[in-house]
Design an enzyme around this catalytic site. Structure first.
Site, PDB file in Angstrom:
ATOM      1  N   SER A  15     -27.284   7.498   7.308  1.00  0.00           N
ATOM      2  CA  SER A  15     -28.291   7.766   6.268  1.00  0.00           C
ATOM      3  C   SER A  15     -28.516   9.263   6.088  1.00  0.00           C
ATOM      4  O   SER A  15     -28.539   9.774   4.960  1.00  0.00           O
ATOM      5  CB  SER A  15     -29.611   7.112   6.654  1.00  0.00           C
ATOM      6  OG  SER A  15     -29.426   5.729   6.818  1.00  0.00           O
ATOM      7  N   LYS A  51     -30.307  -6.523   9.742  1.00  0.00           N
ATOM      8  CA  LYS A  51     -31.427  -7.106  10.511  1.00  0.00           C
ATOM      9  C   LYS A  51     -32.468  -7.719   9.583  1.00  0.00           C
ATOM     10  O   LYS A  51     -32.902  -8.846   9.765  1.00  0.00           O
ATOM     11  CB  LYS A  51     -32.033  -6.010  11.408  1.00  0.00           C
ATOM     12  CG  LYS A  51     -33.232  -6.376  12.255  1.00  0.00           C
ATOM     13  CD  LYS A  51     -34.586  -6.317  11.599  1.00  0.00           C
ATOM     14  CE  LYS A  51     -34.903  -5.106  10.785  1.00  0.00           C
ATOM     15  NZ  LYS A  51     -35.265  -3.911  11.517  1.00  0.00           N
ATOM     16  N   LYS A  52     -32.839  -6.963   8.534  1.00  0.00           N
ATOM     17  CA  LYS A  52     -33.872  -7.466   7.606  1.00  0.00           C
ATOM     18  C   LYS A  52     -33.378  -8.731   6.912  1.00  0.00           C
ATOM     19  O   LYS A  52     -34.148  -9.679   6.710  1.00  0.00           O
ATOM     20  CB  LYS A  52     -34.212  -6.374   6.590  1.00  0.00           C
ATOM     21  CG  LYS A  52     -35.315  -6.730   5.603  1.00  0.00           C
ATOM     22  CD  LYS A  52     -36.696  -6.612   6.207  1.00  0.00           C
ATOM     23  CE  LYS A  52     -37.800  -7.084   5.276  1.00  0.00           C
ATOM     24  NZ  LYS A  52     -38.263  -6.088   4.331  1.00  0.00           N
ATOM     25  N   GLY A 176     -35.976  -5.593  27.270  1.00  0.00           N
ATOM     26  CA  GLY A 176     -36.710  -4.610  26.485  1.00  0.00           C
ATOM     27  C   GLY A 176     -37.782  -5.334  25.683  1.00  0.00           C
ATOM     28  O   GLY A 176     -37.694  -6.551  25.471  1.00  0.00           O
ATOM     29  N   GLY A 178     -39.325  -3.510  22.832  1.00  0.00           N
ATOM     30  CA  GLY A 178     -39.618  -2.567  21.747  1.00  0.00           C
ATOM     31  C   GLY A 178     -39.296  -3.191  20.397  1.00  0.00           C
ATOM     32  O   GLY A 178     -39.375  -4.410  20.217  1.00  0.00           O
ATOM     33  N   GLU A 183     -37.905  -7.887  17.197  1.00  0.00           N
ATOM     34  CA  GLU A 183     -37.333  -8.366  15.927  1.00  0.00           C
ATOM     35  C   GLU A 183     -36.302  -9.464  16.196  1.00  0.00           C
ATOM     36  O   GLU A 183     -36.320 -10.522  15.555  1.00  0.00           O
ATOM     37  CB  GLU A 183     -36.719  -7.189  15.165  1.00  0.00           C
ATOM     38  CG  GLU A 183     -37.822  -6.238  14.663  1.00  0.00           C
ATOM     39  CD  GLU A 183     -37.310  -5.037  13.894  1.00  0.00           C
ATOM     40  OE1 GLU A 183     -36.095  -4.730  13.986  1.00  0.00           O
ATOM     41  OE2 GLU A 183     -38.119  -4.390  13.191  1.00  0.00           O
ATOM     42  N   ASP A 305     -31.167  10.659  14.194  1.00  0.00           N
ATOM     43  CA  ASP A 305     -31.381  10.130  15.554  1.00  0.00           C
ATOM     44  C   ASP A 305     -30.775  11.005  16.646  1.00  0.00           C
ATOM     45  O   ASP A 305     -31.223  10.959  17.788  1.00  0.00           O
ATOM     46  CB  ASP A 305     -30.785   8.713  15.668  1.00  0.00           C
ATOM     47  CG  ASP A 305     -31.609   7.674  14.918  1.00  0.00           C
ATOM     48  OD1 ASP A 305     -32.617   8.056  14.299  1.00  0.00           O
ATOM     49  OD2 ASP A 305     -31.229   6.485  14.937  1.00  0.00           O
ATOM     50  N   ALA A 343     -42.966  -0.108  10.931  1.00  0.00           N
ATOM     51  CA  ALA A 343     -43.201  -1.551  11.012  1.00  0.00           C
ATOM     52  C   ALA A 343     -42.215  -2.173  11.983  1.00  0.00           C
ATOM     53  O   ALA A 343     -41.127  -1.649  12.194  1.00  0.00           O
ATOM     54  CB  ALA A 343     -43.039  -2.188   9.636  1.00  0.00           C
TER      55      ALA A 343
END
Ligand code: NDP
Length: 449
Positions: A15, A51-52, A176, A178, A183, A305, A343
């Site tokens: 990105s 993922k979404k 984990g 997180g 998700e 990142d 989110a």
């Protein structure tokens, strides 16, 4: 004309790298961008986007159950095909990958489909051995999943592989607690798996508001997800029948079909040759940069990142835009890291912007909290005992809203607009002066007591 092959050589077409490349090229710079895998990076290829789409796919499990209360005859054996969802998602990833490629090319950036490493302050070496020179080099190589060292860790997967599974396993252990863990816990649970979430600490989603994450924990447990806290890996053993036996401190071993590590992400700086140019890294291996994204080598910059500031796509994009505008567009812009909304696309999702209650109490001293704890009307009709919680954190002296934290259906969609108001420094009274839009869930934000 400079003596360099390019004005800008970008390593990594995720990105941030894509945005920097196309904006710099549009400003007239001669730009090359090297990508060893696929244009689009983590977000597009194996992160936010697929993922979404899986979250949407998984949510139908609940929607179909709820639909019966709304008059629809949904057969009890309503079938689900994981390969169909997976392949459709991967097809969409291909489409966006192509769109990113076209955008780069149409702006005049040259894409080099090879790994590139730094071999000097103004030089990179490609995987085929050729070297290229550039006045400026931008490191935008992102991060990769960090897997804790433990015997048998090679039997586990990470989110990278989760998008390509042959089938949804019946029993999944996620390490984990997180973003990624919560998700995927929601996705696998909705798709029929028994999910165990294990974490080394006593909490989930460190950094989010305590009451909001407690609500997610409570709802997740009510749905049947299993949590194991204070649990560090001792080992993973592959049994004769192919199952995995996971041993952990403070708990009985768990036997599952799949282990997924979601234990943070590490910057992709290993083997990148940054030492050849004097680029310093921090303890996590992230490139150290100043406010202008410049590393300790004056001709090398880094964004996204790999700098381990805020690991979010919109931040990488802003950093890429600011970098290109500043260096090639004659502008002077800095990324503002204050009030970044975020989110977690769990089931239900959570979202927040600004200070949590704990942060505000520590920083401001005097704090006022307003909240609404309610059962969304859709949940009531569906017989779903799942309550939403909206929370507003205000400066006790000035009435200014310094944070909003939410859990419930669609809260990521709601927080984006609310974040504008928080960033603008509006007060609780200004929220209250806005007429409610009825009947919505978001209206609670102007009716908070
Ligand atoms: P997170 O930092 O969110 O969570 C890491 C989890 O792993 C925590 O529960 C942490 O425990 C635990 N952990 C960390 N190190 C170890 C270790 N060595 N051994 C065992 N457990 C460990 O990381 P994720 O991997 O979930 O996500 C990476 C990043 O990607 C996020 O920080 C986020 O910025 C981004 N992301 C954003 C999304 C979004 O915007 N919706 C979605 C997915 C990712 P504890 O902290 O409790 O000690």
């Amino acid at each position: 004309m400079s003596d360099y092959d390019y004005d800008l050589f970008v390593i990594g077409a995720g990105s941030g790298g894509t945005r920097a490349s196309r904006v710099a090229a549009a400003h007239g710079a001669r730009v090359a961008v090297a990508e060893e895998y696929r244009v689009g990076g983590t977000c597009v290829i194996r992160g936010c986007v697929p993922k979404k789409l899986l979250v949407y796919g998984a949510h139908f499990a609940e929607d179909l159950r709820d639909a019966r209360h709304f008059g629809w005859d949904v057969p009890p054996d309503c079938a689900f095909s994981w390969p169909r969802l997976r392949d459709n998602v991967l097809k969409e990833v291909d489409r966006i990958n192509q769109a990113y490629t076209t955008t780069l090319e149409s702006n005049g950036a040259e894409i080099i489909h090879q790994r590139a490493t730094v071999s000097g302050p103004n030089e990179v070496t490609l995987a085929d051995g050729t070297t290229k020179t550039a006045k400026t080099i931008l490191i935008a190589v992102g991060a990769h999943p960090a897997v804790p060292e433990c015997p048998g860790h090679e039997h586990g997967i990470t989110s990278n592989e989760a998008f390509h599974l042959d089938a949804v396993p019946q029993r999944v252990l996620i390490a984990g607690a997180g973003y990624i863990a919560n998700e995927f816990a929601g996705i696998f649970h909705q798709l029929g798996a028994h999910v165990i979430l294990m974490n080394r600490s006593k909490e989930i989603l460190r950094g989010y508001d305590l009451q909001i994450r407690d609500r997610l924990l409570q709802i997740s447990m009510m749905k049947g997800l299993e949590f194991r806290f204070d649990a560090t890996f001792q080992g993973i053993e592959k049994l004769d029948d192919g199952c995995l036996k996971v041993s952990m401190a403070n708990h009985e071993p768990a036997v599952v079909d799949m282990v997924m590590f979601a234990t943070g992400r590490k910057p992709n700086t290993h083997g990148l040759g940054l030492d050849t140019a004097g680029v310093e890294l921090d303890d996590m291996g992230a490139v150290k940069v100043d406010a202008d994204n410049r590393s300790t080598c004056p001709s090398i910059y880094a964004i996204g990142d790999v700098t381990n500031r805020i690991q979010l796509t919109p931040i990488a994009i802003r950093e890429g835009q600011a970098f290109a505008d500043n260096l090639f567009g004659g502008k002077s812009t800095m990324v503002d890291y204050d009030c970044v909304p975020s989110a977690v696309f769990s089931h239900p999702p959570i979202a927040g912007v600004g200070m949590t209650e704990a942060e505000a109490r520590q920083k401001l001293g005097s704090v006022k909290i307003y909240s609404s704890d309610f059962r969304p009307m859709k949940n009531v009709l569906a017989g779903r005992d799942e309550r939403a919680l909206y929370k507003m954190v205000c400066d006790g002296e000035t009435d200014r809203v310094v944070g909003i934290h939410m859990i419930g259906p669609d809260v990521p969609e709601i927080i984006q607009s609310a974040a504008v108001a928080v960033k603008a420094g509006l007060t609780k009274a200004q929220f209250d002066a806005t007429v409610a839009l009825h009947p919505t869930m978001a209206e609670e934000l102007v009716l908070l007591k």
